[in-house]
Design an enzyme around this catalytic site. Structure first.
Site, short mmCIF file in Angstrom:
data_model
loop_
_atom_site.label_atom_id
_atom_site.label_comp_id
_atom_site.label_asym_id
_atom_site.label_seq_id
_atom_site.Cartn_x
_atom_site.Cartn_y
_atom_site.Cartn_z
N GLY A 62 -0.78 -11.28 2.12
CA GLY A 62 -0.20 -10.31 3.03
C GLY A 62 0.42 -10.99 4.23
O GLY A 62 0.85 -12.15 4.15
N SER A 63 0.44 -10.30 5.34
CA SER A 63 1.12 -10.80 6.53
C SER A 63 0.31 -11.90 7.21
O SER A 63 -0.90 -12.02 7.02
CB SER A 63 1.34 -9.65 7.53
OG SER A 63 0.10 -9.23 8.08
N GLY A 96 -3.69 -11.98 7.81
CA GLY A 96 -4.38 -13.12 7.21
C GLY A 96 -5.22 -13.87 8.22
O GLY A 96 -6.36 -14.28 7.92
N CYS A 134 7.84 -13.23 -0.53
CA CYS A 134 7.46 -14.26 0.43
C CYS A 134 8.15 -15.58 0.12
O CYS A 134 8.23 -16.46 0.98
CB CYS A 134 5.95 -14.44 0.47
SG CYS A 134 5.21 -14.83 -1.13
N ASN A 193 4.49 -5.78 -2.52
CA ASN A 193 5.76 -6.22 -3.10
C ASN A 193 5.66 -6.65 -4.57
O ASN A 193 6.65 -6.59 -5.29
CB ASN A 193 6.39 -7.34 -2.26
CG ASN A 193 5.51 -8.56 -2.17
OD1 ASN A 193 4.28 -8.47 -2.13
ND2 ASN A 193 6.12 -9.73 -2.09
N LYS A 244 -8.87 -4.14 -3.55
CA LYS A 244 -8.23 -3.22 -2.60
C LYS A 244 -6.72 -3.45 -2.62
O LYS A 244 -6.23 -4.46 -2.10
CB LYS A 244 -8.78 -3.44 -1.19
CG LYS A 244 -8.17 -2.47 -0.15
CD LYS A 244 -7.06 -3.15 0.61
CE LYS A 244 -6.39 -2.26 1.63
NZ LYS A 244 -5.55 -1.17 1.08
N GLU A 256 -2.69 -16.23 1.28
CA GLU A 256 -1.27 -16.44 1.03
C GLU A 256 -0.52 -15.49 1.96
O GLU A 256 -0.69 -14.28 1.88
CB GLU A 256 -0.91 -16.17 -0.43
CG GLU A 256 -1.42 -17.21 -1.40
CD GLU A 256 -0.84 -18.60 -1.17
OE1 GLU A 256 0.24 -18.69 -0.54
OE2 GLU A 256 -1.45 -19.58 -1.61
N GLN A 304 9.95 -0.34 6.70
CA GLN A 304 10.52 -1.65 6.38
C GLN A 304 12.03 -1.63 6.58
O GLN A 304 12.62 -2.61 7.05
CB GLN A 304 10.19 -2.02 4.94
CG GLN A 304 10.65 -3.42 4.54
CD GLN A 304 9.99 -4.51 5.35
OE1 GLN A 304 8.78 -4.52 5.50
NE2 GLN A 304 10.78 -5.44 5.87
N GLU A 338 9.86 -14.11 9.82
CA GLU A 338 10.01 -13.54 8.49
C GLU A 338 10.45 -12.08 8.59
O GLU A 338 9.81 -11.27 9.25
CB GLU A 338 8.70 -13.62 7.71
CG GLU A 338 8.83 -13.16 6.27
CD GLU A 338 7.56 -13.31 5.47
OE1 GLU A 338 7.66 -13.65 4.28
OE2 GLU A 338 6.47 -13.09 6.03
#
Length: 480
Positions: A225-226, A230, A283, A149, A172, A249, A330, A382
């Protein structure tokens, strides 16, 4: 069309496969083709970073500062070109894309200064005439895993401090946005870094992430990321033979409280910008709008009117305010949550409609739900799209309780003209970042970024606080 390779040990390398990058506004348009790294190449990148780490850690900090400044200057000079490229592959408007690249430039310039703002302590020992020197040293090899994003800004705010504090990097990026990552890598590669200090490996997250977390030659992982990924990164870092430092995060379900005494125009601006700009794919986006009775109806109607005025379309066109959702997957997720909200009894007051275009782009009108309760899935999970729900409450105390009733704690906002309520909210909102009469999305680069509860783990990112993750503390005792 861009043809991009991986960058390993100072060389551009072909991969074992190919990543095809498409424009979400025009899915038939291929932005570029990029090399997909295999396991052997990821290991080569790790080895290169490991070999380069000792010399890079000891390098004159002025030289590091000059290299990072050069990167910042190059990003700024090419901001229009790279911002447009970012918009083509991610879908945010050109203004947002250019703004993001500009932010990347600012981050590298700030962190260049951090190369020279080194601090430590010299203390007297409680034992005789000895002195104690407390210093910071590089962690070593940093594995950096970033999301789609913010394909320039988030890599910048991880890579820049990692390099500034003397670490080497294996980067990455998300497979959805290889073009921005590759462009950034080209700029970094041209700044004069020794071979192996910076490495780019584009490939599937499950494979690259596994190798980074398992390798004894990687000393730390910085991940955005998600939540589910995570948690997997955290578990892998802890269970690795050599336990790794890690920084996570992850998600957010950010509240925006609107009180009766709020300036209505300010509140509407905060909600629309925070919930819907960047297609809600942030986020820090406001997804739970908690509104007191006295202003509720006027606020909802004003937001609905504003949504109807937003121009949605190809982000490269002038005047467009909201571009497409990043990809079909998405978009399907966003539409699924809209159906879930309706099935749970929420009222789809405005928007939430897929727009059919000649180009086949993934366009969705911003969705505004009312009659939402705190326990609905659209209030708990989310969504990561332009979907927001309004929860009606009777008082400030109830609003604060609902705002804190979440497993996340990244950002929280309040719209009010009451100093009393603004002060109380700042102190009692369970979030790492609190906004007063400002959108929950949007942060500065020179101050800490991060959350509480399930949103974040580890040291804060950005600004001077980045030193906490990218260095380790050494305490030396010296007897004269």
């Amino acid at each position: 069309m861009i043809i991009g390779k991986n960058y390993i040990g100072g060389n551009w390398c072909d991969g074992e496969g190919e990543i095809e990058n498409r424009n979400p506004a025009r899915p038939d348009e291929i932005v570029g083709r990029f090399a997909r790294a295999g396991e052997a190449q990821v290991r080569q990148a790790i080895d290169a970073a490991h070999a380069a780490a000792p010399a890079w850690a000891r390098l004159n900090p002025q030289l590091r500062a000059e290299m990072l400044t050069a990167i910042g200057d190059a990003l700024f000079a090419r901001r229009q070109e790279l911002g447009t490229l970012l918009s083509r592959e991610e879908g945010k408007t050109v203004a947002e894309g250019v703004g993001e690249v500009t932010r990347g430039a600012q981050i590298f310039r700030f962190q260049a200064g951090e190369c020279l703002r080194q601090a430590g302590d010299l203390l007297a020992s409680i034992r005789g005439t000895a002195t104690i020197e407390v210093t910071r040293e590089p962690v070593g090899v940093i594995g950096i895993i970033t999301p789609w994003n913010f394909p320039t800004a988030i890599p910048a705010w991880k890579i820049a401090p990692a390099l500034a504090h003397g670490n080497t990097v294996v980067f990455k990026p998300a497979e959805l946005v290889p073009a921005s990552a590759h462009a950034l890598a080209e700029i970094i590669a041209s700044a004069g870094f020794p071979a192996g200090v910076f490495n780019l490996v584009m490939g599937p997250g499950r494979m690259v992430g596994r190798l980074l977390t398992e390798s004894d030659k990687v000393d730390a992982i910085s991940f955005t990321g998600s939540v589910s990924t995570g948690r997997g990164v955290a578990a892998a870092c802890v269970s690795a033979h050599k336990m790794k430092k890690f920084q996570l995060e992850m998600g957010g379900k950010n509240p925006l409280v609107v009180l009766d005494d709020a300036d209505l125009e300010v509140a509407v601006d905060c909600m629309v910008q925070g919930s819907y700009f960047s297609t809600g794919q942030r986020c820090t986006a406001s997804s739970r709008i908690i509104v007191t009775d006295g202003i509720h109806d006027r606020f909802v109607e004003a937001v609905s009117t504003r949504i109807g005025q937003l121009k949605i379309g190809d982000p490269l066109q002038d005047g467009v305010q909201i571009g497409p959702v990043v990809d079909q997957s998405q978009l399907d997720q966003d539409l699924s949550y809209i159906s879930v909200g309706q099935a749970e009894g929420a009222r789809l007051y405005a928007g939430g409609r897929q727009i059919q275009t000649d180009t086949g782009g993934h366009f969705l009108t911003p969705a505004l739900f009312t009659d939402v309760t705190p326990q609905m899935r659209i209030s708990r999970e989310e969504i990561f799209g332009p979907v927001a729900g309004v929860i009606r409450v009777a008082s400030y105390d109830e609003a604060l309780m609902v705002a804190n009733d979440t497993e996340f704690g990244l950002s929280a906002g309040i719209c009010t003209t009451s100093l009393k309520h603004a002060t109380h909210f700042r102190r009692n909102a369970q979030a790492g970042m609190v906004m007063v009469n400002m959108p929950t999305a949007g942060v500065d680069y020179h101050v800490p970024f991060g959350g509480t509860k399930g949103s974040s783990y580890g040291a804060r990112e950005q600004g001077r606080h980045a030193v906490e993750f990218f260095t380790t503390v050494k305490t030396a005792y010296i007897q004269a």
